[in-house]
Motif scaffolding. Structure first.
Motif, PDB file in Angstrom:
ATOM      1  N   VAL A  50       3.072  -2.262   3.483  1.00  0.00           N
ATOM      2  CA  VAL A  50       2.906  -2.334   4.932  1.00  0.00           C
ATOM      3  C   VAL A  50       3.954  -1.457   5.613  1.00  0.00           C
ATOM      4  N   ARG A  51       3.562  -0.879   6.754  1.00  0.00           N
ATOM      5  CA  ARG A  51       4.436   0.066   7.449  1.00  0.00           C
ATOM      6  C   ARG A  51       4.925  -0.479   8.785  1.00  0.00           C
ATOM      7  N   THR A  52       4.444  -1.644   9.182  1.00  0.00           N
ATOM      8  CA  THR A  52       5.023  -2.306  10.350  1.00  0.00           C
ATOM      9  C   THR A  52       6.500  -2.542  10.076  1.00  0.00           C
ATOM     10  N   GLN A  53       7.338  -2.275  11.088  1.00  0.00           N
ATOM     11  CA  GLN A  53       8.795  -2.356  10.895  1.00  0.00           C
ATOM     12  C   GLN A  53       9.424  -3.436  11.773  1.00  0.00           C
TER      13      GLN A  53
ATOM     14  N   ARG B  64      -0.808 -18.379  20.519  1.00  0.00           N
ATOM     15  CA  ARG B  64      -0.924 -18.033  19.109  1.00  0.00           C
ATOM     16  C   ARG B  64       0.449 -17.751  18.511  1.00  0.00           C
ATOM     17  N   LEU B  65       0.769 -18.466  17.427  1.00  0.00           N
ATOM     18  CA  LEU B  65       1.965 -18.230  16.624  1.00  0.00           C
ATOM     19  C   LEU B  65       1.491 -17.718  15.273  1.00  0.00           C
ATOM     20  N   CYS B  66       1.828 -16.490  14.928  1.00  0.00           N
ATOM     21  CA  CYS B  66       1.210 -15.861  13.761  1.00  0.00           C
ATOM     22  C   CYS B  66       2.252 -15.365  12.770  1.00  0.00           C
ATOM     23  N   ILE B  67       1.854 -15.334  11.518  1.00  0.00           N
ATOM     24  CA  ILE B  67       2.663 -14.745  10.471  1.00  0.00           C
ATOM     25  C   ILE B  67       2.388 -13.246  10.447  1.00  0.00           C
ATOM     26  N   VAL B  68       3.429 -12.452  10.587  1.00  0.00           N
ATOM     27  CA  VAL B  68       3.324 -10.993  10.543  1.00  0.00           C
ATOM     28  C   VAL B  68       4.189 -10.501   9.388  1.00  0.00           C
ATOM     29  N   THR B  69       3.618  -9.703   8.512  1.00  0.00           N
ATOM     30  CA  THR B  69       4.411  -9.105   7.444  1.00  0.00           C
ATOM     31  C   THR B  69       4.900  -7.736   7.898  1.00  0.00           C
ATOM     32  N   ALA B  70       6.169  -7.461   7.616  1.00  0.00           N
ATOM     33  CA  ALA B  70       6.774  -6.207   8.067  1.00  0.00           C
ATOM     34  C   ALA B  70       7.886  -5.803   7.126  1.00  0.00           C
ATOM     35  N   GLN B  71       8.189  -4.505   7.139  1.00  0.00           N
ATOM     36  CA  GLN B  71       9.312  -3.970   6.379  1.00  0.00           C
ATOM     37  C   GLN B  71      10.602  -4.214   7.182  1.00  0.00           C
TER      38      GLN B  71
ATOM     39  N   GLU C  51      15.655   0.371   4.368  1.00  0.00           N
ATOM     40  CA  GLU C  51      14.563  -0.561   4.109  1.00  0.00           C
ATOM     41  C   GLU C  51      15.046  -1.628   3.133  1.00  0.00           C
ATOM     42  N   ARG C  52      14.845  -2.893   3.518  1.00  0.00           N
ATOM     43  CA  ARG C  52      15.359  -4.000   2.710  1.00  0.00           C
ATOM     44  C   ARG C  52      14.258  -4.806   2.009  1.00  0.00           C
ATOM     45  N   GLY C  53      13.010  -4.446   2.260  1.00  0.00           N
ATOM     46  CA  GLY C  53      11.914  -5.159   1.616  1.00  0.00           C
ATOM     47  C   GLY C  53      10.962  -5.762   2.628  1.00  0.00           C
ATOM     48  N   GLN C  54       9.847  -6.211   2.127  1.00  0.00           N
ATOM     49  CA  GLN C  54       8.798  -6.766   2.984  1.00  0.00           C
ATOM     50  C   GLN C  54       9.020  -8.266   3.150  1.00  0.00           C
ATOM     51  N   PHE C  55       8.996  -8.715   4.421  1.00  0.00           N
ATOM     52  CA  PHE C  55       9.234 -10.121   4.753  1.00  0.00           C
ATOM     53  C   PHE C  55       8.164 -10.615   5.716  1.00  0.00           C
ATOM     54  N   CYS C  56       8.115 -11.937   5.852  1.00  0.00           N
ATOM     55  CA  CYS C  56       7.251 -12.576   6.846  1.00  0.00           C
ATOM     56  C   CYS C  56       8.057 -12.914   8.095  1.00  0.00           C
ATOM     57  N   PHE C  57       7.431 -12.734   9.250  1.00  0.00           N
ATOM     58  CA  PHE C  57       8.017 -13.104  10.534  1.00  0.00           C
ATOM     59  C   PHE C  57       7.034 -13.997  11.276  1.00  0.00           C
ATOM     60  N   LEU C  58       7.559 -15.010  11.948  1.00  0.00           N
ATOM     61  CA  LEU C  58       6.735 -15.885  12.772  1.00  0.00           C
ATOM     62  C   LEU C  58       6.797 -15.370  14.205  1.00  0.00           C
ATOM     63  N   VAL C  59       5.681 -14.858  14.684  1.00  0.00           N
ATOM     64  CA  VAL C  59       5.660 -14.117  15.946  1.00  0.00           C
ATOM     65  C   VAL C  59       4.714 -14.799  16.931  1.00  0.00           C
ATOM     66  N   ARG C  60       5.195 -14.983  18.170  1.00  0.00           N
ATOM     67  CA  ARG C  60       4.317 -15.483  19.236  1.00  0.00           C
ATOM     68  C   ARG C  60       3.545 -14.296  19.789  1.00  0.00           C
ATOM     69  N   LEU C  61       2.288 -14.178  19.374  1.00  0.00           N
ATOM     70  CA  LEU C  61       1.484 -13.034  19.804  1.00  0.00           C
ATOM     71  C   LEU C  61       1.043 -13.145  21.254  1.00  0.00           C
TER      72      LEU C  61
ATOM     73  N   THR D  78       6.756 -12.150  -1.193  1.00  0.00           N
ATOM     74  CA  THR D  78       6.122 -12.175   0.117  1.00  0.00           C
ATOM     75  C   THR D  78       4.604 -12.195  -0.007  1.00  0.00           C
ATOM     76  N   VAL D  79       4.080 -11.365  -0.887  1.00  0.00           N
ATOM     77  CA  VAL D  79       2.633 -11.304  -1.062  1.00  0.00           C
ATOM     78  C   VAL D  79       2.087 -12.613  -1.642  1.00  0.00           C
ATOM     79  N   SER D  80       2.967 -13.418  -2.245  1.00  0.00           N
ATOM     80  CA  SER D  80       2.509 -14.694  -2.806  1.00  0.00           C
ATOM     81  C   SER D  80       2.013 -15.652  -1.738  1.00  0.00           C
ATOM     82  N   ILE D  81       2.200 -15.301  -0.474  1.00  0.00           N
ATOM     83  CA  ILE D  81       1.632 -16.096   0.615  1.00  0.00           C
ATOM     84  C   ILE D  81       0.115 -16.228   0.445  1.00  0.00           C
ATOM     85  N   MET D  82      -0.486 -15.265  -0.255  1.00  0.00           N
ATOM     86  CA  MET D  82      -1.928 -15.280  -0.448  1.00  0.00           C
ATOM     87  C   MET D  82      -2.382 -16.461  -1.302  1.00  0.00           C
TER      88      MET D  82
END
Length: 607
Positions: A148-151, A184-191, A198-208, A274-278
């Motif tokens: 993912v390229r979202t930062q 809406r409170l959503c899980i967003v994956t980002a670098q 770059e420290r790796g891909q993580f999940c963020f809880l974001v109020r969209l 992080t991908v194990s969220i699936m």
């Protein structure tokens, strides 16, 4: 053909116990009340916006009816039952439900465990004051979530993150966040970017968004609701959206106020974590797909006993008397049991960070297998029901679309198969099964032990053939892509064989657990129809390997006919034991008076 007769109550109870979670009956009456409400019935035509909004109205209705205390994901038996009923009543509702309860709440509980600062958002989600979703896949990356390229850039001065979408290809899509007027409170994956690295891909809880509209810097572009699965899909992009530090679901990583980063996991390990969220999506998918498989088979088999036909060879017969209908429908019925056994026997995926790679691999391979089974059973069931099968209110088309969607949803099936094959070959946590097929003399293809033995032998031999080719690239030197690219087909075959063996052993255990010999024989004969069809797909391979004799291969069609004849008297009892909640299905065809019901009551089923 013998006339069908009812199965004994004790037999039905025994078979139900093989597919139902222990404790399911505690929730049945509550679910019946919830799903019989007017909100699940159509009283007038609705436009696209109203249809999308109805999904979330139904979701809140379910939440109010359940009156759960705390996250439902912690009460797995109850949540799985709710998800099954949701999938049967309204497939888009099921998507919204599992993305909220599993993908969002589950991710917060996992990656944000033991954090008091997440109690508020968790309470919002548990009460549905805010509804969760998952923004993971990016438009320019197809179904791949590993790059993912979202930062999310850490700003040590404010101790916040700046969430940004670098270009159109990095937009999150598709995400079910298109309906306005909802928080809406959503899980967003980002670098994660910290200290310029770059420290790796993580999940963020974001109020969209809130009830007034998208949050500052969040752009949501709803898509048309004309797609077969009526979800409120949208693309989502971020323009330097400021996130509080608490939005980072840091798991085991940490960031000091000055920006010093620490993570006990290497970046490739972090990515896998992080991908194990699936894994939450896989469990949800298996629950829903097994439900629609059982429902489609039961609905079609019962209809075939009521549907009458006439022809030059016979007058006024139920279509179930015809052998071609039996072959199609008893295969579907067997598929309903196989899917039910797999769903029942699969352990619930863990909420915590401690994951067993082999168990996760089994979960996602069962998602692939049950999805393909659901596609086949829903299609055969619909086709066997003639015009009524094509009639939308009878649900077959809805269920086919749900099964089709999981080719790509919850990770693409082909990618999962190839990932599994790679792990089997080089992961170090796998031992190929023994090759122990007994000689052909005196054996029967209807024996569950033989289904498992054939599956083990196929898996072992496919593994050895593929593993031996690894020597062609010692130490994986040279062009690794070219090496794997020429082996994608046998790799996929290996993963499919591994999944088939796990399924065969699960079904064998279920059949052999039945202590009543007559009932066990009946169930064994039904499941044999499924496994003989599976073996027949690869009969040339089995023949060339000496695992089947030419006589056995030639006898498979006649043996299938013989099994259909033996199953036929018990078919309605086997349908009853599948325990399909037809009050959730809502198909007019499920009622004995379906012909009059269809003609006189055009708006009487779930929309």
């Amino acid at each position: 053909m013998n006339h069908p007769h009812p199965m004994t109550t004790s037999a039905v109870t025994t078979l139900r116990g093989l597919i139902r979670d222990e404790g399911y009956d505690r929730h049945r009456e509550q679910l019946r009340r919830i799903f019989s409400a007017d909100i699940f019935h159509r009283s007038a035509r609705v436009n696209s916006h109203e249809r999308a909004a109805l999904t979330y109205q139904r979701m809140r209705h379910i939440s109010d009816g359940l009156a759960a205390r705390g996250p439902l994901v912690k009460d797995r038996t109850r949540l799985r039952a709710v998800l099954e009923w949701s999938a049967l009543a309204d497939p888009p509702l099921f998507y919204a439900m599992f993305l909220h309860h599993f993908a969002t709440v589950g991710a917060v509980l996992d990656f944000g465990r033991e954090r008091d600062d997440l109690d508020g958002p968790l309470a919002e989600l548990a009460s549905l004051r805010s509804i969760g979703a998952l923004c993971m896949t990016e438009a320019g990356r197809g179904n791949s979530n590993i790059a993912v390229r979202t930062q999310a850039v850490y700003d040590p001065a404010s101790r916040q993150f700046l969430l940004s979408t670098p270009d159109a290809a990095a937009m999150k899509f598709p995400s079910n966040v298109g309906v306005d007027g909802l928080s809406r409170l959503c899980i967003v994956t980002a670098q994660l970017i910290a200290g310029g690295k770059e420290r790796g891909q993580f999940c963020f809880l974001v109020r969209l968004r809130n009830q007034e509209g998208p949050a500052a810097g969040v752009r949501i572009v709803p898509k048309s609701l004309t797609q077969p699965l009526a979800l409120d899909c949208a693309s989502v992009s971020f323009d330097a959206v400021r996130l509080p530090f608490s939005s980072w679901l840091s798991d085991s990583a940490s960031l000091s106020e000055s920006g010093e980063f620490h993570d006990p996991l290497e970046q490739d390990q972090r990515l896998r974590r992080t991908v194990s969220i699936m894994r939450f999506s896989w469990e949800s998918a298996i629950t829903a797909l097994a439900g629609i498989t059982r429902a489609s088979a039961s609905l079609a088999v019962q209809h075939a006993h009521r549907r009458r036909t006439s022809g030059p060879m016979a007058a006024d017969l139920p279509v179930i008397r015809y052998r071609n209908q039996q072959r199609a429908l008893f295969s579907a019925l067997a598929g309903g049991y196989v899917a039910g056994f797999i769903a029942k026997n699969l352990p619930a995926v863990p909420l915590t960070a401690q994951h067993d790679e082999g168990a996760l691999r089994q979960t996602y391979l069962m998602k692939v297998l049950v999805d393909r089974l659901a596609e086949r059973v829903t299609a055969r069931s619909r086709t066997a029901c003639g015009a009524h099968g094509f009639y939308g209110e009878n649900r077959f088309l809805d269920y086919q679309v749900l099964a089709h969607s999981f080719n790509a949803a919850a990770a693409d099936n082909q990618i999962l198969l190839l990932d599994a094959a790679y792990a089997l070959l080089v992961g170090g946590d796998y031992t190929p099964p023994v090759d122990d097929v007994v000689p052909a003399a005196g054996r029967s293809l209807t024996e569950p032990a033989l289904w498992s033995a054939l599956a083990r032998s196929r898996e072992r031999r496919l593994f050895e053939a593929l593993a031996s080719s690894l020597a062609e690239v010692p130490g994986h030197e040279g062009d690794l892509f070219a090496f794997w690219n020429s082996r994608l087909a046998p790799a996929e075959e290996l993963a499919e064989a591994h999944a088939a063996r796990l399924a065969a052993e699960s079904v064998q255990a279920s059949v052999e657990s039945v202590t009543d010999p007559d009932l066990r024989r009946c169930l064994q004969q039904l499941c044999a129809i499924h496994f003989l069809e599976e073996v027949a797909v690869h009969d040339g391979w089995y023949l060339s390997e000496g695992l089947l004799s030419a006589q056995e291969v030639r006898h498979i069609p006649a043996l299938l006919d013989e099994l259909c004849q033996r199953v036929a008297p018990h078919a309605l009892g086997l349908c009853e034991a599948l325990d399909v909640p037809f009050e959730a299905v809502g198909a007019p065809m499920s009622r004995p008076d379906y012909a009059c019901a269809d003609a006189l009551k055009p708006f009487g089923s779930p929309v």
